[in-house]
Design a protein around this motif. Sequence first.
Motif, PDB file in Angstrom:
ATOM      1  N   MET A 177      30.669  28.705 -32.691  1.00 42.63           N
ATOM      2  CA  MET A 177      30.490  28.801 -34.223  1.00 42.63           C
ATOM      3  C   MET A 177      31.414  28.128 -35.164  1.00 42.63           C
ATOM      4  SD  MET A 177      32.926  31.096 -35.256  1.00 42.63           S
ATOM      5  CE  MET A 177      31.943  32.095 -36.654  1.00 42.63           C
ATOM      6  N   GLY A 178      31.305  28.130 -36.440  1.00 43.21           N
ATOM      7  CA  GLY A 178      32.104  27.470 -37.147  1.00 43.21           C
ATOM      8  C   GLY A 178      32.074  28.268 -38.613  1.00 43.21           C
ATOM      9  N   VAL A 179      33.044  27.942 -39.320  1.00 46.09           N
ATOM     10  CA  VAL A 179      33.142  28.527 -40.909  1.00 46.09           C
ATOM     11  C   VAL A 179      33.576  27.268 -41.506  1.00 46.09           C
ATOM     12  CG1 VAL A 179      33.619  30.719 -39.912  1.00 46.09           C
ATOM     13  CG2 VAL A 179      35.364  29.517 -40.473  1.00 46.09           C
ATOM     14  N   GLY A 180      33.195  27.368 -42.868  1.00 46.18           N
ATOM     15  CA  GLY A 180      33.948  26.425 -43.709  1.00 46.18           C
ATOM     16  C   GLY A 180      33.236  26.509 -45.207  1.00 46.18           C
ATOM     17  N   HIS A 181      33.771  25.874 -46.144  1.00 44.53           N
ATOM     18  CA  HIS A 181      33.451  25.867 -47.503  1.00 44.53           C
ATOM     19  C   HIS A 181      32.122  24.994 -47.765  1.00 44.53           C
ATOM     20  CE1 HIS A 181      35.610  22.188 -47.262  1.00 44.53           C
ATOM     21  NE2 HIS A 181      34.918  21.679 -48.549  1.00 44.53           N
ATOM     22  N   LEU A 182      31.452  25.541 -48.688  1.00 46.45           N
ATOM     23  CA  LEU A 182      30.143  24.764 -49.152  1.00 46.45           C
ATOM     24  C   LEU A 182      30.396  24.424 -50.592  1.00 46.45           C
ATOM     25  CD1 LEU A 182      27.912  27.685 -48.421  1.00 46.45           C
ATOM     26  CD2 LEU A 182      28.413  25.686 -46.966  1.00 46.45           C
ATOM     27  N   GLN A 183      29.639  23.209 -50.932  1.00 43.19           N
ATOM     28  CA  GLN A 183      29.638  22.675 -52.248  1.00 43.19           C
ATOM     29  C   GLN A 183      31.145  21.866 -52.357  1.00 43.19           C
ATOM     30  OE1 GLN A 183      28.251  24.632 -55.747  1.00 43.19           O
ATOM     31  NE2 GLN A 183      27.520  26.337 -54.434  1.00 43.19           N
ATOM     32  N   ASP A 184      31.134  21.139 -51.336  1.00 46.74           N
ATOM     33  CA  ASP A 184      32.522  20.279 -51.263  1.00 46.74           C
ATOM     34  C   ASP A 184      32.506  19.392 -52.550  1.00 46.74           C
ATOM     35  OD1 ASP A 184      34.724  19.602 -49.543  1.00 46.74           O
ATOM     36  OD2 ASP A 184      33.833  17.415 -50.121  1.00 46.74           O
ATOM     37  N   ASN A 185      33.798  19.620 -53.011  1.00 48.16           N
ATOM     38  CA  ASN A 185      34.243  18.694 -54.350  1.00 48.16           C
ATOM     39  C   ASN A 185      33.304  18.760 -55.523  1.00 48.16           C
ATOM     40  OD1 ASN A 185      35.894  16.960 -55.667  1.00 48.16           O
ATOM     41  ND2 ASN A 185      35.092  15.051 -54.766  1.00 48.16           N
ATOM     42  N   VAL A 186      32.264  19.681 -55.555  1.00 50.29           N
ATOM     43  CA  VAL A 186      31.295  19.702 -56.851  1.00 50.29           C
ATOM     44  C   VAL A 186      32.214  20.074 -58.043  1.00 50.29           C
ATOM     45  CG1 VAL A 186      29.593  21.256 -57.710  1.00 50.29           C
ATOM     46  CG2 VAL A 186      29.439  20.479 -55.365  1.00 50.29           C
ATOM     47  N   LYS A 187      32.056  19.615 -58.880  1.00 48.84           N
ATOM     48  CA  LYS A 187      32.748  19.700 -60.320  1.00 48.84           C
ATOM     49  C   LYS A 187      34.142  19.061 -60.250  1.00 48.84           C
ATOM     50  CE  LYS A 187      29.658  22.571 -61.952  1.00 48.84           C
ATOM     51  NZ  LYS A 187      28.828  22.262 -63.144  1.00 48.84           N
ATOM     52  N   ALA A 188      34.314  17.920 -59.166  1.00 51.16           N
ATOM     53  CA  ALA A 188      35.331  17.250 -58.880  1.00 51.16           C
ATOM     54  C   ALA A 188      36.668  18.143 -58.783  1.00 51.16           C
ATOM     55  CB  ALA A 188      35.555  16.382 -60.141  1.00 51.16           C
ATOM     56  N   VAL A 189      36.662  19.185 -57.917  1.00 51.17           N
ATOM     57  CA  VAL A 189      37.537  19.945 -57.577  1.00 51.17           C
ATOM     58  C   VAL A 189      38.497  19.380 -56.617  1.00 51.17           C
ATOM     59  CG1 VAL A 189      36.640  22.066 -58.470  1.00 51.17           C
ATOM     60  CG2 VAL A 189      36.299  21.419 -56.206  1.00 51.17           C
ATOM     61  N   GLY A 190      37.940  18.317 -55.922  1.00 50.61           N
ATOM     62  CA  GLY A 190      38.900  17.678 -54.855  1.00 50.61           C
ATOM     63  C   GLY A 190      38.131  17.449 -53.537  1.00 50.61           C
ATOM     64  N   VAL A 191      38.317  16.634 -52.619  1.00 45.56           N
ATOM     65  CA  VAL A 191      37.540  16.823 -51.254  1.00 45.56           C
ATOM     66  C   VAL A 191      38.325  17.591 -50.502  1.00 45.56           C
ATOM     67  CG1 VAL A 191      37.264  15.306 -49.288  1.00 45.56           C
ATOM     68  CG2 VAL A 191      37.248  14.323 -51.523  1.00 45.56           C
ATOM     69  N   GLY A 192      37.205  18.477 -49.970  1.00 46.46           N
ATOM     70  CA  GLY A 192      37.827  19.898 -48.920  1.00 46.46           C
ATOM     71  C   GLY A 192      37.963  20.992 -49.796  1.00 46.46           C
ATOM     72  N   LYS A 193      37.495  21.046 -50.909  1.00 45.59           N
ATOM     73  CA  LYS A 193      37.743  22.061 -51.986  1.00 45.59           C
ATOM     74  C   LYS A 193      36.543  22.497 -52.414  1.00 45.59           C
ATOM     75  CE  LYS A 193      42.213  21.699 -51.637  1.00 45.59           C
ATOM     76  NZ  LYS A 193      43.000  22.740 -50.821  1.00 45.59           N
ATOM     77  N   SER A 194      36.219  23.927 -52.589  1.00 43.97           N
ATOM     78  CA  SER A 194      34.987  24.557 -53.420  1.00 43.97           C
ATOM     79  C   SER A 194      35.224  25.149 -54.630  1.00 43.97           C
ATOM     80  CB  SER A 194      34.207  25.488 -52.338  1.00 43.97           C
ATOM     81  OG  SER A 194      33.324  26.227 -53.159  1.00 43.97           O
ATOM     82  N   PRO A 195      34.574  24.751 -55.651  1.00 49.23           N
ATOM     83  CA  PRO A 195      34.836  25.275 -56.985  1.00 49.23           C
ATOM     84  C   PRO A 195      34.500  26.964 -57.017  1.00 49.23           C
ATOM     85  CG  PRO A 195      32.529  24.258 -56.990  1.00 49.23           C
ATOM     86  CD  PRO A 195      33.129  23.759 -55.526  1.00 49.23           C
ATOM     87  N   LEU A 196      33.732  27.275 -55.977  1.00 47.91           N
ATOM     88  CA  LEU A 196      33.620  28.778 -56.130  1.00 47.91           C
ATOM     89  C   LEU A 196      34.414  29.563 -55.360  1.00 47.91           C
ATOM     90  CD1 LEU A 196      29.535  28.540 -55.610  1.00 47.91           C
ATOM     91  CD2 LEU A 196      30.947  28.820 -57.818  1.00 47.91           C
ATOM     92  N   ILE A 197      35.688  29.142 -55.295  1.00 43.44           N
ATOM     93  CA  ILE A 197      36.803  29.858 -54.398  1.00 43.44           C
ATOM     94  C   ILE A 197      37.834  29.590 -55.325  1.00 43.44           C
ATOM     95  CG2 ILE A 197      38.110  30.299 -52.459  1.00 43.44           C
ATOM     96  CD1 ILE A 197      35.943  28.637 -50.874  1.00 43.44           C
ATOM     97  N   ALA A 198      38.579  30.750 -55.666  1.00 46.68           N
ATOM     98  CA  ALA A 198      39.760  30.632 -56.573  1.00 46.68           C
ATOM     99  C   ALA A 198      40.981  31.777 -55.895  1.00 46.68           C
ATOM    100  CB  ALA A 198      39.731  31.149 -57.961  1.00 46.68           C
ATOM    101  N   VAL A 199      42.181  31.258 -55.694  1.00 48.38           N
ATOM    102  CA  VAL A 199      43.003  31.988 -55.219  1.00 48.38           C
ATOM    103  C   VAL A 199      44.601  31.992 -55.681  1.00 48.38           C
ATOM    104  CG1 VAL A 199      44.199  30.025 -53.634  1.00 48.38           C
ATOM    105  CG2 VAL A 199      44.461  32.303 -52.862  1.00 48.38           C
ATOM    106  N   MET A 200      45.578  33.111 -55.866  1.00 46.96           N
ATOM    107  CA  MET A 200      46.629  33.015 -56.231  1.00 46.96           C
ATOM    108  C   MET A 200      47.473  32.985 -54.831  1.00 46.96           C
ATOM    109  SD  MET A 200      48.864  36.269 -57.455  1.00 46.96           S
ATOM    110  CE  MET A 200      49.078  36.857 -55.851  1.00 46.96           C
ATOM    111  N   LYS A 201      48.149  32.223 -54.861  1.00 46.74           N
ATOM    112  CA  LYS A 201      48.954  32.147 -53.630  1.00 46.74           C
ATOM    113  C   LYS A 201      50.505  31.261 -53.887  1.00 46.74           C
ATOM    114  CE  LYS A 201      47.341  27.690 -51.797  1.00 46.74           C
ATOM    115  NZ  LYS A 201      46.886  26.871 -50.459  1.00 46.74           N
TER     116      LYS A 201
END
Length: 201
Positions: A177-201
Amino acid sequence: IPLDQNIYVSWGMDRASQYQSSINYEIELAKRAASAHGRFVNNLIATRMIAAAGYVQGVATTITKSIMLDMYKTVIGYEGRVENMYWECHIDQYTELLKISDFVDADKVGRGVLPTGAIGMLMGVPVIINNFIPNDNFLLHDKDGFGYALQQAPNLGEQPDVAFGSMGVRKSLDQVMGVGHLQDNVKAVGVGKSPLIAVMK
């Protein structure tokens, strides 16, 4: 989503033991194996979701109402839908939520948290405790921003193993199996990034 995970768990048992037990011994062991599978996948999802966040609040290590509003505004601004969204956090950050008066004080939220002693939703979004998320992180995500893929159903196999007795067997459970983000770099948030995920870290 790359199918890059061959999840494997194995266990041994002596079938003679089930004759001495009041529970269904084989079923209980299978449940524990499936639970181990689930914990591995949960940890993998948490790790990769954090890495794929299109918005990162990287200054604070304790959640505040202001940070949550920024994350909320960002994900919705990227076309996230409230009905698809979830807050996820470690128990340490959840306890910090309980210190924010705007979320718990009866004079500000009405009956709010008081009947159950727990925060179930904030800003219309469910709050989930997930201790696979680091204790200084806090996630907001739309379920359209991350996914998983299965090559096939889990496979169960067994073979004799006298190390567990004359009726001993070793069983294994695996799945590709595999897991991963969707909508890669949509809205120009960066390659390997999804605009529908936000994190405090």
